[in-house]
Design an enzyme around this catalytic site. Structure first.
Site, PDB file in Angstrom:
ATOM      1  CG  HIS A 155       1.514   9.368   2.461  1.00 44.72           C
ATOM      2  ND1 HIS A 155       2.416   8.582   1.788  1.00 44.72           N
ATOM      3  CD2 HIS A 155       0.864   8.532   3.314  1.00 44.72           C
ATOM      4  CE1 HIS A 155       2.301   7.332   2.205  1.00 44.72           C
ATOM      5  NE2 HIS A 155       1.367   7.274   3.132  1.00 44.72           N
ATOM      6  CD  GLU A 156      -1.370   9.225   6.173  1.00 46.00           C
ATOM      7  OE1 GLU A 156      -2.351   8.476   5.998  1.00 46.00           O
ATOM      8  OE2 GLU A 156      -0.220   8.790   6.367  1.00 46.00           O
ATOM      9  CG  HIS A 159      -3.704   6.355   2.680  1.00 45.37           C
ATOM     10  ND1 HIS A 159      -3.529   5.136   2.084  1.00 45.37           N
ATOM     11  CD2 HIS A 159      -2.522   6.642   3.301  1.00 45.37           C
ATOM     12  CE1 HIS A 159      -2.295   4.705   2.328  1.00 45.37           C
ATOM     13  NE2 HIS A 159      -1.670   5.608   3.056  1.00 45.37           N
ATOM     14  CG  ASP A 166       0.997   3.233   3.153  1.00 51.82           C
ATOM     15  OD1 ASP A 166       0.982   4.419   2.775  1.00 51.82           O
ATOM     16  OD2 ASP A 166       0.613   2.879   4.281  1.00 51.82           O
TER      17      ASP A 166
END
Length: 933
Positions: A155-156, A159, A166
């Site tokens: 998930h990170e 980014h 998000d």
């Protein structure tokens, strides 16, 4: 013509690549050079290393499947702090450093705040800075709240690497969909669950009820939360809640929720995360793999003593423009103040050849520092052989018995050297880090490639001594691999050109987070000035140590320095004098993080007329500092300086308001060649605060799960009362952001308007009865400077129609709207009309700006506003959930149904009464026979 120029400009902007400190590269589908650094403030725990490895292994498999078999983690370096014990399997880093870390394992921003997040303050599709994990999270103590660590790393990583955002929103957790249903903000809408007010205190849950609707927002009340079902079948999306077992994919064009008020929609123009990822260079340069990837390979690297060799140019050109003496002043500042105790330092001089002037000496006290000062060059002559200087620097390191790996070469040169390219590859392979200080307009640019390839710093200093560029350059070379409490921080850097008897006056703030080992340096280029320094109580300080040969004087305060405002008055004693003052200090207490400033440009290289963005981040530890006055000084090749006020207002170049990152566009290019960035931050008394909000771009906190219709709650997330923030004391800081190079600047000034207004990104809308109120920050004629000519406001019943066909949407009359200067707050009120659907519940609104040359901005962020609510829509006091197939709403009568029932009942009763009365009257009065005449 205006539209065409806007298109050309945007195309150029798109094609130019940004800069990033990461050393990650993609090789045959695998990411190499990933750095995970453990912060020196983290207590030693070998289990942490094992957990990091397990996290990466799990993440690599999850990433491979989530990206349709395209990407995996190939090799990872784990950087271990110097204060941890050494074991044989730990090796010395080469180019790896804390500055280049992709993942930082560090203490939380505040105690108990273990949410993982990515420091990301740039636009969609641009890389982030780093990922922050806390030790508690890596050790697995927060899995219930955030999900498995391997999944969360993916998930990170999305980014960090691909610049996506998000797909949840704590500030807007619910929205009203086109269907008129209230939905939880998420992607995709197929994720099921319950909306509940679920509040726990003292270990017991005192409230567990359905959510009520707020009469003002027409959405669920403030404390309402979405609890996902533990068992799901939906596969998307990783950027919403990767902790759900079934979630293994990113939202794509088909599953993407474009109605939800997510940061992904706002920042990426309503594109799905997979659309953004598919547009990345990573994706374009790879194809899906046929076989599973190999497991990640780990390197365990441990920092040890710092090894630095100064390689200083003493060629004939250094005699011009006071360069040799200015270099010596800056080098003395580095040796006396900047370099840390325990470091090993050597020195090499070079012209057409090179020689070792001082083998490496470990700095234990001031005596070693003074001894190194004796080795500085005193005369300039000869040619320039950069490769000879670097090789002699390597030899000085070997002579001390050290490996070249991880050592640092600080190379200063002012001249061209056509032979410098011959050793570039050797330097890249050496394992050393090359810091390049380019002095003057003719410094060899081949060394820039060495510094970038080895992870070093590239800094430019012009011949204008009053800009203090050389001293700033050396001051920026504090170690990046030690705790911030040990680093020398720059509090002041100022210079002036003065006539005889003129004064340079000013103040320096010593705040309570610094004050240890404070160093005041004064320089001149002709005659010793009169120097007066007063502490906060007005007491004159002791005598400065004067070095007449180097034309500098300094005062070193080794113990604690008095906190407060210090005042200096320096009087020139010669005509055409150049005076400078530099002040540095270290943290007062190792347990209290000092306030720090970091500065950077968004690109290392740029081509006119594409704009650049200046960034400055102010932190105390990991807490953002708000409300500071931040000024950028951008110095061109020949010393001309452009001054910019940086803003943290969430408008123009600034992506997020109040995140501690201050930004501004830079477009006023003076000439081709190198430029250098310096930033000054000043926090006034009672004007500066900490940002105690949870960081942006973080993993969603899972409040609990729905299991068999019941909520199994997690501990509530630690919250802070943002209304009771304590003001930060006054402070000043200086940061050097390094050099960047601009090309294709025309020799003659261009009179064409090349820069459109910046995009409005903070448009907000509220409704008040039949009126809509809009607010936004005014853009400028040229990005965020000047004033636009007009605003075009359009409304639509469809987000996508407004995004894709803005010019065809219904236009609002704005003849009464007179634009204000850039960065002012704009407001506008209007009454919507021509809404096609009867009793439409909401509309969408966007703005475009037009400048005097008819150049248009990008369409703003799109906002949604509630208008009217159909009477047969308003639900009961207790409201149903958003889940389509679970817990159907309780039966109840709407207002309109109730009104119809009452009215109908009255009509029926009236009819019955009328008939009854009529019958009774008939019985009492029988019909009489008709009589004629």
């Amino acid at each position: 013509m205006g539209l065409f120029r806007s298109f050309v400009f945007l195309l150029m902007l798109y094609l130019l690549q940004g800069s990033n400190t990461s050393l990650v590269r993609l090789n045959n589908n695998g990411y190499e050079g990933i750095i995970i650094a453990i912060d020196p403030a983290v207590p030693e725990d070998e289990t942490l290393i094992e957990k990091i490895q397990n996290m990466v292994i799990d993440a690599s498999t999850y990433l491979f499947e989530a990206t349709e078999k395209r990407f995996f983690f190939k090799n990872v370096s784990i950087l271990i702090p110097e204060n941890w014990k050494s074991i044989t399997q730990y090796k010395r880093p080469k180019h790896e450093s804390y500055k280049h870390a992709d993942v930082r394992v560090a203490p939380p921003t505040l105690p108990g705040r273990d949410e993982p997040y990515t420091k990301q303050f740039t636009a969609c599709e641009e890389k982030g800075e780093y990922i922050h994990f806390t030790p508690d999270f890596v050790l697995g103590n927060k899995q219930n709240e955030f999900g498995p660590s391997g999944r969360l790393l993916v998930h990170e990583w999305a980014h960090l690497r691909w610049g996506v955002f998000d797909e949840y929103n704590d500030d807007e957790p619910f929205y009203r969909a086109k269907s008129r249903k209230i939905e939880a903000t998420r992607c995709s809408t197929s994720i099921t669950g319950l909306n509940r007010v679920y509040m726990c205190e003292g270990g017991s849950c005192v409230t567990n009820r359905e959510c009520r609707i707020d009469s003002k927002t027409k959405l669920y009340e403030k404390n309402c939360q979405f609890f996902p079902d533990k068992d799901q079948t939906e596969k998307t999306s990783i950027m919403f809640m990767q902790g759900i077992d079934s979630v293994t994919e990113f939202c794509n064009e088909k599953s993407h929720n474009q109605e939800a008020p997510t940061l992904q929609n706002k920042m990426c123009n309503y594109r799905s995360t997979w659309e953004v990822i598919s547009n990345s260079e990573d994706f374009k340069n790879t194809t899906a793999m046929l076989a599973p990837p190999p497991p990640p390979v780990f390197s365990l690297l441990k920092f040890s003593e710092r090894i630095v060799c100064l390689v200083l140019d003493k060629s004939g050109s250094m005699a011009a423009s006071n360069r040799l003496n200015r270099m010596n002043q800056a080098a003395q500042h580095f040796l006396l103040q900047t370099v840390e105790n325990g470091s090993w330092v050597g020195m090499v001089h070079f012209d057409s050849s090179a020689s070792i002037k001082s083998n490496l000496i470990q700095i234990i006290s001031s005596s070693e520092r003074r001894k190194l000062l004796e080795s500085l060059p005193t005369a300039a002559s000869g040619g320039t052989s950069i490769c000879s200087g670097i090789e002699s620097g390597f030899q000085a390191i070997r002579n001390a018995g050290f490996q070249i790996d991880g050592s640092e070469i600080v190379l200063l040169t002012d001249g061209e050297d056509s032979t410098a390219k011959s050793c570039i590859e050797k330097v890249k392979q050496s394992g050393a880090i090359i810091h390049f200080i380019a002095l003057g307009p003719d410094a060899a640019q081949a060394v820039k490639e060495m510094s970038i390839a080895t992870g070093g710093k590239y800094i430019y200093a012009s011949d204008e001594g009053q800009n203090n560029g050389l001293i700033d350059a050396f001051a920026a070379l504090a170690s990046e691999n030690i705790d911030a409490s040990q680093q020398s921080l720059q509090l002041e850097s100022k210079g002036l050109k003065l006539n005889s008897n003129d004064w340079m006056n000013g103040t320096v703030i010593i705040d309570s987070t610094v004050g240890k080992d404070t160093f005041f340096l004064i320089t001149w280029n002709q005659q010793l000035p009169s120097i007066y320094l007063f502490d906060p109580d007005g007491i004159s300080m002791g005598t400065f140590i004067v070095d007449s040969a180097s034309k500098m004087a300094y005062l070193s305060i080794k113990g604690a320095t008095k906190v407060g405002v210090w005042t200096y008055n320096i009087q020139a004693k010669a005509s055409s004098e150049t005076l400078t003052i530099t002040v540095n200090s270290r943290a007062a207490n190792s347990s209290v993080p000092p306030i720090t400033v970091n500065a950077k440009m968004n690109k290392d290289t740029n081509s006119y007329p594409s704009p650049l963005i200046v960034y400055a981040e102010i932190l105390q530890g990991y807490l953002p500092i708000l409300g500071a006055n931040v000024t950028a000084f951008i110095e061109s090749k020949f010393g001309e300086t452009e001054v910019l006020e940086l803003l943290d207002n969430g408008a123009g170049a600034d992506s997020f308001k109040n995140d501690g990152v201050y930004s501004r566009y830079f477009t006023t290019y003076k000439e081709n060649g190198p430029y250098n960035l310096k930033v000054r931050a000043h926090g006034g008394e009672n004007a500066v605060t900490w940002n105690l909000r949870h960081p942006l771009n973080r993993a969603a906190y899972i409040p609990g799960w729905v299991v068999d219709g019941n909520i199994e709650g997690n501990p509530p997330r630690p919250e802070n009362d943002e209304d009771t923030q304590t003001n930060v004391e006054s402070f000043t800081r200086i940061a050097t952001g390094g050099a960047f190079v601009v090309s294709n600047v025309p020799q003659s000034p261009s009179f064409l308007d090349l820069f459109p207004p910046s995009q409005i990104t903070d448009l907000e809308a509220t409704s008040n009865e039949d009126e809509i109120n809009l607010t936004w920050t005014a853009p400028g004629d040229d990005f965020d400077v000047g004033k636009v000519q007009e605003y075009i406001i359009r409304i639509s019943e469809s987000i996508l129609d407004l995004r894709d066909n803005f010019d065809d949407a219904l236009q609002v009359n704005t003849t009464a709207l007179l634009p204000k200067e850039a960065n002012s707050k704009e407001t506008f009120t209007f009454k919507p009309g021509n809404i096609s659907e009867e009793n439409e519940t909401h509309i969408f609104i966007a703005i475009q700006s037009v400048d005097k040359s008819n150049l248009t901005s990008k369409v703003s962020n799109i906002v949604q506003v509630a208008l009217f609510v159909q009477e047969d829509y308003i639900p009961d006091e207790i409201h149903p959930d958003t889940s389509p197939d679970k817990n159907p709403p309780k039966s109840g009568l709407s207002i309109s149904a109730l009104v119809l029932l009452v009215v109908g009942s009255v009509v029926i009763v009236s009819l019955i009464l009328s008939i009854t009365i009529c019958i009774v009257n008939k019985r009492r009065n029988p019909r009489r026979p008709r009589t004629g005449f």
